[in-house]
Design an enzyme around this catalytic site. Sequence first.
Site, mmCIF file in Angstrom:
data_model
loop_
_atom_site.group_PDB
_atom_site.id
_atom_site.type_symbol
_atom_site.label_atom_id
_atom_site.label_comp_id
_atom_site.label_asym_id
_atom_site.label_seq_id
_atom_site.Cartn_x
_atom_site.Cartn_y
_atom_site.Cartn_z
ATOM 1 N NE ARG A 1 69.943 10.162 26.448
ATOM 2 C CZ ARG A 1 71.446 10.109 26.166
ATOM 3 N NH1 ARG A 1 71.524 8.618 26.292
ATOM 4 N NH2 ARG A 1 72.077 10.879 26.178
ATOM 5 C CB SER B 1 79.614 16.796 25.505
ATOM 6 O OG SER B 1 79.123 15.619 26.398
ATOM 7 C CD GLN C 1 78.376 10.956 28.271
ATOM 8 O OE1 GLN C 1 79.755 11.316 29.031
ATOM 9 N NE2 GLN C 1 78.456 9.662 27.744
ATOM 10 C CG ASP D 1 80.581 6.328 21.545
ATOM 11 O OD1 ASP D 1 81.516 6.941 21.927
ATOM 12 O OD2 ASP D 1 79.381 6.146 21.651
ATOM 13 N NE ARG E 1 86.739 4.647 23.352
ATOM 14 C CZ ARG E 1 85.195 4.638 23.345
ATOM 15 N NH1 ARG E 1 84.528 5.363 22.736
ATOM 16 N NH2 ARG E 1 84.665 3.850 24.226
#
Length: 451
Positions: free
Chosen positions: A33, A174, A176, A327, A358
Amino acid sequence: MSNSLTPQKIATRGGNALKGTLKVPGDKSISHRSLMFGALAIGQTRIHGLLESEDVIGTANAMNAVGAVCERREDGSWTVDGVGLGSLLEPIAPIDFGNAGTGARLCMGIFAAHPISVMMIGDASLSGRPMGRVLNPLREMGLEVIARQGDRLPAAIRGSDAPAPMTYRVPMASAQVKSAVLLAGLNTPGTTTVIEPVATRDHTEKMLKGFGADLSVEINEAGERVITLQGQPKLSAQEVVVPGDPSSAAFPIVAALITPGSEITVENVLLNEHRIGLITTLLEMGADISISNERESGGEKIGDITARHSQLKGVTVPAERAPAMIDEYPILAIAAAFAQGETVMLGLDELRVKESDRLAAVARGLEANNIPCVEGEDTLTVTGGANNIGGGTVVTHLDHRIAMSFLVLGLAAHKPVAVDDAAPIATSFPTFLELVGTLGGEINDLSEEAA
Ligand code: S3P
């Protein structure tokens, strides 16, 4: 980038206590960012502690391709000469985002409200990840897209010269997606509103405000976060200090917790409330973790985290905590392998669309190393305390966090643990292997054997 032709097969083995004080590289989310917002601002932004990893360098290259000048200085800081909101240039070649979902998705938002055509490509992992979650709201704002089937990269996009503001309720947890819509809203006249039913990391909101955007966050009656952004602000260059990445700190912290005799301190770690779900979970598991030297820097809480070897116990991790540790599930699964009893992780649907699936990658890696686990559709249950952990080779699927998690497993396992390819670690934590070595961990490069 990370899809190097020569896989780097690496193994770790147990036996050594891990000791020392270390710093992990800068936070990945803030690093991306700071380059992007610096590029959209007027003037020269200076960034201290930028994460110099493949993903972030990819974003620097992307910003340079649209007219900004991102440069590393002799003192290790980075400068970004902004091109200015509304003034992005059309790149003359495809932009390669490598392995970086954040780089690609946030840039889609930025490009969507500029009248430029951009060909976006990525590595095999990124090209398999869903982009429709970002492209669909951006289409409503005026973006034109020709993408590979299923809205995957490669994608040719054409931003709008007359973007329309919108109100968007983000359908999945999210940051994102939220960020892409807000970034499109930046160069869109009028008010763009993003409603977040589930709170996710808030770096875009905090940093945009810092760069001068007119943005407010309120909680509505339903408990949802409502982010309101007025379009076409004047963004001005900033001095950014990037704190250590808690998602990287997670690896040495868990390594110390599971390896007898260990004690490590990770200094200068970001303690943003939307990022420290793993620490909460590890404390519930009985981890000996303490946080010292808590302070504020650039509007964020930071501190030093000390972790000592601990006898952990299994817990149930509630689904609501997932966004604050999204994560960190691969490394939590490794901690769970050494806990007494079962650790149950709920609400893991988003893990299926990360750099790899994952949930499946972790389950296969645990199985390959004799750790009992049950993979549900969006759950994972790990039974800790097996007495013959290790001995397997884990398939990492171009996923840095799978590679690092299983290399941490090897540091405490009864038998060595190998990963088929450690090269993707360079996307987020290029100094990982060196740091593990400094702490006393034993690493063996098996690449030549594999060749
Ligand atoms: C990120 C958001 C998260 C996270 C990723 C970084 C960000 O992705 O997994 O590593 O910087 O906004 P999602 O938004 O897909 O959950």
